[in-house]
Design a protein around this motif. Structure first.
Motif, PDB file in Angstrom:
ATOM      1  N   GLY A 312       0.549  -1.506   0.069  1.00 51.15           N
ATOM      2  CA  GLY A 312      -0.062   0.249   0.129  1.00 51.15           C
ATOM      3  C   GLY A 312       0.829   1.239   0.286  1.00 51.15           C
ATOM      4  N   GLY A 313       0.408   2.321  -0.414  1.00 52.97           N
ATOM      5  CA  GLY A 313       0.767   3.222  -0.851  1.00 52.97           C
ATOM      6  C   GLY A 313       0.668   4.515  -1.285  1.00 52.97           C
ATOM      7  N   MET A 314       0.949   5.563  -1.875  1.00 54.69           N
ATOM      8  CA  MET A 314       1.150   6.462  -2.482  1.00 54.69           C
ATOM      9  C   MET A 314       0.305   7.414  -2.146  1.00 54.69           C
ATOM     10  N   ALA A 315       0.661   8.989  -2.529  1.00 48.46           N
ATOM     11  CA  ALA A 315      -0.621   9.703  -1.942  1.00 48.46           C
ATOM     12  C   ALA A 315      -0.864  10.540  -3.292  1.00 48.46           C
ATOM     13  N   GLU A 316      -1.898  10.679  -3.729  1.00 54.91           N
ATOM     14  CA  GLU A 316      -2.988  11.030  -4.989  1.00 54.91           C
ATOM     15  C   GLU A 316      -3.688  12.284  -4.154  1.00 54.91           C
ATOM     16  N   ILE A 317      -4.055  13.197  -4.656  1.00 56.13           N
ATOM     17  CA  ILE A 317      -4.306  14.209  -4.501  1.00 56.13           C
ATOM     18  C   ILE A 317      -5.215  14.785  -5.215  1.00 56.13           C
ATOM     19  N   SER A 318      -6.695  14.627  -5.723  1.00 57.51           N
ATOM     20  CA  SER A 318      -7.684  14.171  -7.153  1.00 57.51           C
ATOM     21  C   SER A 318      -8.369  14.258  -6.312  1.00 57.51           C
ATOM     22  N   GLY A 319      -8.966  15.159  -5.672  1.00 56.91           N
ATOM     23  CA  GLY A 319     -10.479  14.641  -4.564  1.00 56.91           C
ATOM     24  C   GLY A 319     -11.266  13.518  -4.592  1.00 56.91           C
ATOM     25  N   PHE A 320     -12.456  13.673  -4.222  1.00 59.76           N
ATOM     26  CA  PHE A 320     -13.436  12.487  -3.635  1.00 59.76           C
ATOM     27  C   PHE A 320     -13.647  11.621  -4.766  1.00 59.76           C
ATOM     28  N   ASN A 321     -12.576  10.526  -5.507  1.00 59.31           N
ATOM     29  CA  ASN A 321     -12.532   9.804  -6.794  1.00 59.31           C
ATOM     30  C   ASN A 321     -11.543   8.622  -6.068  1.00 59.31           C
ATOM     31  N   THR A 322     -12.573   7.504  -6.470  1.00 60.05           N
ATOM     32  CA  THR A 322     -11.691   6.614  -6.070  1.00 60.05           C
ATOM     33  C   THR A 322     -11.688   5.226  -7.735  1.00 60.05           C
ATOM     34  N   ASP A 323     -11.159   6.076  -8.257  1.00 59.56           N
ATOM     35  CA  ASP A 323     -10.205   4.912  -9.816  1.00 59.56           C
ATOM     36  C   ASP A 323      -9.032   3.953  -9.490  1.00 59.56           C
ATOM     37  N   LEU A 324      -9.468   3.053 -10.628  1.00 64.40           N
ATOM     38  CA  LEU A 324      -7.788   2.408 -10.239  1.00 64.40           C
ATOM     39  C   LEU A 324      -7.374   2.518 -11.574  1.00 64.40           C
ATOM     40  N   PRO A 325      -6.418   3.633 -11.566  1.00 67.35           N
ATOM     41  CA  PRO A 325      -5.533   3.740 -12.881  1.00 67.35           C
ATOM     42  C   PRO A 325      -4.526   2.339 -12.936  1.00 67.35           C
ATOM     43  N   ALA A 326      -3.661   1.935 -14.138  1.00 62.61           N
ATOM     44  CA  ALA A 326      -2.619   0.742 -14.420  1.00 62.61           C
ATOM     45  C   ALA A 326      -1.837   1.246 -13.594  1.00 62.61           C
ATOM     46  N   ALA A 327      -1.375   2.647 -13.637  1.00 63.54           N
ATOM     47  CA  ALA A 327      -0.112   3.035 -13.429  1.00 63.54           C
ATOM     48  C   ALA A 327       0.449   3.428 -11.719  1.00 63.54           C
ATOM     49  N   ARG A 328      -0.512   3.072 -11.684  1.00 59.77           N
ATOM     50  CA  ARG A 328      -0.499   3.634 -10.451  1.00 59.77           C
ATOM     51  C   ARG A 328      -0.278   1.604  -9.832  1.00 59.77           C
ATOM     52  N   ARG A 329      -1.192   0.860  -9.643  1.00 59.65           N
ATOM     53  CA  ARG A 329      -0.722  -0.444  -9.675  1.00 59.65           C
ATOM     54  C   ARG A 329       0.840  -1.172 -10.175  1.00 59.65           C
ATOM     55  N   ALA A 330       0.607  -0.086 -11.200  1.00 64.99           N
ATOM     56  CA  ALA A 330       2.705  -1.044 -11.803  1.00 64.99           C
ATOM     57  C   ALA A 330       2.840  -0.213 -10.725  1.00 64.99           C
ATOM     58  N   THR A 331       2.840   0.628 -10.026  1.00 66.37           N
ATOM     59  CA  THR A 331       4.031   1.180  -9.211  1.00 66.37           C
ATOM     60  C   THR A 331       4.211   0.197  -7.672  1.00 66.37           C
ATOM     61  N   LEU A 332       2.725  -0.073  -7.823  1.00 69.21           N
ATOM     62  CA  LEU A 332       2.874  -0.942  -6.402  1.00 69.21           C
ATOM     63  C   LEU A 332       3.516  -2.736  -6.447  1.00 69.21           C
ATOM     64  N   GLU A 333       3.194  -3.070  -7.911  1.00 68.05           N
ATOM     65  CA  GLU A 333       4.101  -4.564  -8.254  1.00 68.05           C
ATOM     66  C   GLU A 333       5.819  -3.755  -8.357  1.00 68.05           C
ATOM     67  N   MET A 334       5.997  -3.158  -8.740  1.00 64.45           N
ATOM     68  CA  MET A 334       7.364  -2.293  -8.705  1.00 64.45           C
ATOM     69  C   MET A 334       8.001  -2.824  -7.851  1.00 64.45           C
ATOM     70  N   SER A 335       7.590  -1.849  -6.720  1.00 63.01           N
ATOM     71  CA  SER A 335       8.301  -1.675  -5.765  1.00 63.01           C
ATOM     72  C   SER A 335       8.501  -2.939  -4.905  1.00 63.01           C
ATOM     73  N   ALA A 336       7.231  -3.936  -4.768  1.00 58.39           N
ATOM     74  CA  ALA A 336       6.778  -4.871  -4.101  1.00 58.39           C
ATOM     75  C   ALA A 336       8.245  -6.179  -4.640  1.00 58.39           C
ATOM     76  N   SER A 337       7.644  -6.103  -6.294  1.00 56.01           N
ATOM     77  CA  SER A 337       8.791  -7.300  -6.543  1.00 56.01           C
ATOM     78  C   SER A 337      10.294  -6.801  -7.001  1.00 56.01           C
ATOM     79  N   SER A 338      10.342  -5.861  -6.851  1.00 57.13           N
ATOM     80  CA  SER A 338      11.949  -5.656  -6.451  1.00 57.13           C
ATOM     81  C   SER A 338      12.638  -5.718  -5.782  1.00 57.13           C
ATOM     82  N   LEU A 339      11.735  -5.291  -4.635  1.00 56.42           N
ATOM     83  CA  LEU A 339      12.382  -6.057  -3.366  1.00 56.42           C
ATOM     84  C   LEU A 339      12.290  -8.119  -2.565  1.00 56.42           C
ATOM     85  N   PHE A 340      10.897  -8.310  -2.801  1.00 55.94           N
ATOM     86  CA  PHE A 340      10.734  -9.849  -2.756  1.00 55.94           C
ATOM     87  C   PHE A 340      10.621 -10.235  -3.806  1.00 55.94           C
ATOM     88  N   PRO A 341      10.961 -10.572  -4.952  1.00 59.60           N
ATOM     89  CA  PRO A 341      10.496 -11.404  -5.754  1.00 59.60           C
ATOM     90  C   PRO A 341      10.211 -12.323  -5.936  1.00 59.60           C
TER      91      PRO A 341
END
Length: 416
Positions: A312-341
């Protein structure tokens, strides 16, 4: 005394528990069909008193500009014509001084440390289970300059008597053996051994069941439309299922608290800062984290929750929306996979977003208002899970006319 609580996230439910324990009649109102179905649903899972730090800090404005330019940015700003966003950003920047940082961090750590103690006592008293672990938090630095810059945090930790240990790469791997397979740069880390982890959703629902057994009423699928003031007091809460009348009222609605308070002339400086998470099934036990690791470069927490990894993480300042952009998922996957492959099945992960209720100084708003029977327990930002039990204990004491166990005057709305 009959008390109506608006909101059944982790803050509302823990407040209900401590108020019921004090002998009050409690009713909890929420628009969802059960507890912890919004921001408390899939947070990072960390209970990190030692990591309780304000977002507003010296140097943050320049760091924020760099973050916005990163491929896997920890900060995302979606500008829009929103005066609430602008006021919040200006107020947060006003807290980016050394003196404000020291004050804000000290009171956050005070509340968070107390909250951890309250949680431990609650666990011992009730036997509540929520995929809990007590193996600390490792703040991992990929770059030497990050490690070199932790002096101000260490000074506050020392002042507040919080145990810590500065680690080199080998020490980080000894703490989290799954890092041994990582090819990512690891300059070192800051270990906070007293921190804990656990599933906030499981905890909140288990505690709600215990609260029901003590007589707490939960009004689910009930939308709160207004609070009605008369003769300087709140006289009822208007809801989609009719009015709710009580002797005292507690607002614990996270990012939505300002909307409810504004018609009463109470202006809460809380703005939604969106966060994201992945919940990943573990496929290789030996490669997975054993507790919580905070990837400082990307502001991502990687936490062990039973047979799952919560990223979990990141900080997005964008008002009251809960959409799920693919780019945000990619960041989470990259962080976790690079440290715990190879630790988890990323393709099977559940992707989620929630709105953290942030104040400009990162400290929650807990305490009374100008209306003698209206109270607040809201604005915990990224630390609602960390601070929940302590915040609930404090507000239950205040509502009951008792002196809180810790200094709480500087947590109230009156500080603004």
């Amino acid at each position: 005394m009959r008390i109506a609580i608006c909101g059944s996230g982790v803050i509302g439910v823990t407040s209900a528990w401590y108020l019921a324990q004090a002998g009050h009649e409690v009713v909890v109102i929420d628009r969802q069909d059960g507890p912890a179905l919004e921001t408390s649903f899939a947070n990072a899972g960390e209970i990190s008193p030692g990591y309780a730090s304000p977002w507003a800090a010296p140097g943050i404005p320049l760091k924020a500009l760099r973050w916005l330019m990163m491929d896997h940015a920890p900060l995302i700003l979606r500008p829009k014509p929103d005066m609430a966003m602008l006021r919040w950003l200006v107020a947060m920047l006003g807290n980016c001084t050394q003196s404000a940082y020291a004050i804000n961090k000290s009171r956050m750590v005070r509340l968070a440390e107390f909250s951890r103690d309250c949680l431990a006592a609650l666990r011992e008293e009730t036997g509540i289970s929520y995929d809990e672990r007590m193996q600390g938090t490792l703040q991992l630095f990929r770059e030497q300059k990050q490690l070199d810059g932790i002096g101000k945090d260490i000074a506050v930790l020392k002042a507040d008597g919080v145990p810590f240990e500065v680690l080199d790469r080998a020490g980080c791997i000894a703490t989290e053996p799954g890092l041994a397979r990582s090819s990512a740069p690891i300059a070192g880390g800051l270990l906070l051994p007293n921190d804990e982890t656990g599933d906030c959703f499981k905890f909140t629902n288990a505690l709600a069941d215990m609260a029901r057994a003590k007589g707490v009423t939960f009004l689910n699928n009930t939308t709160i439309t207004a609070m009605v003031e008369d003769a300087g007091r709140i006289v009822r809460v208007e809801t989609s299922k009719g009015p709710v009348v009580a002797d005292a009222y507690l607002v614990a609605m996270g990012s939505y608290s300002p909307h409810l308070m504004a018609p009463l002339g109470l202006h809460l400086p809380i703005y939604p800062v969106k966060g994201y998470s992945l919940t990943v099934p573990i496929v290789e036990e030996a490669h997975a984290p054993v507790s919580t690791l905070l990837d400082e470069s990307y502001k991502v927490a990687i936490t062990r929750l039973g047979n799952r990894i919560r990223v979990g993480g990141m900080a997005e300042i964008s008002g009251f929306n809960t959409d799920l952009p693919a780019a945000r998922r990619a960041t989470l996957e990259m962080s976790a996979s690079s440290l715990f492959p190879g630790a988890g099945a990323m393709k099977e992960a559940t992707f989620w977003s929630g709105l953290r209720p942030m104040t400009p100084d990162s400290t929650p708003i807990i305490g009374p208002t100008r209306l003698p029977n209206l109270f607040l327990n809201t604005g915990h930002g990224t630390l609602g899970w960390t601070m929940a039990c302590g915040s609930a204990h404090v507000i239950a004491d205040i509502i009951g006319g008792k002196r809180p166990a810790i200094e709480a005057a500087d947590l109230a709305l009156s500080r603004y």
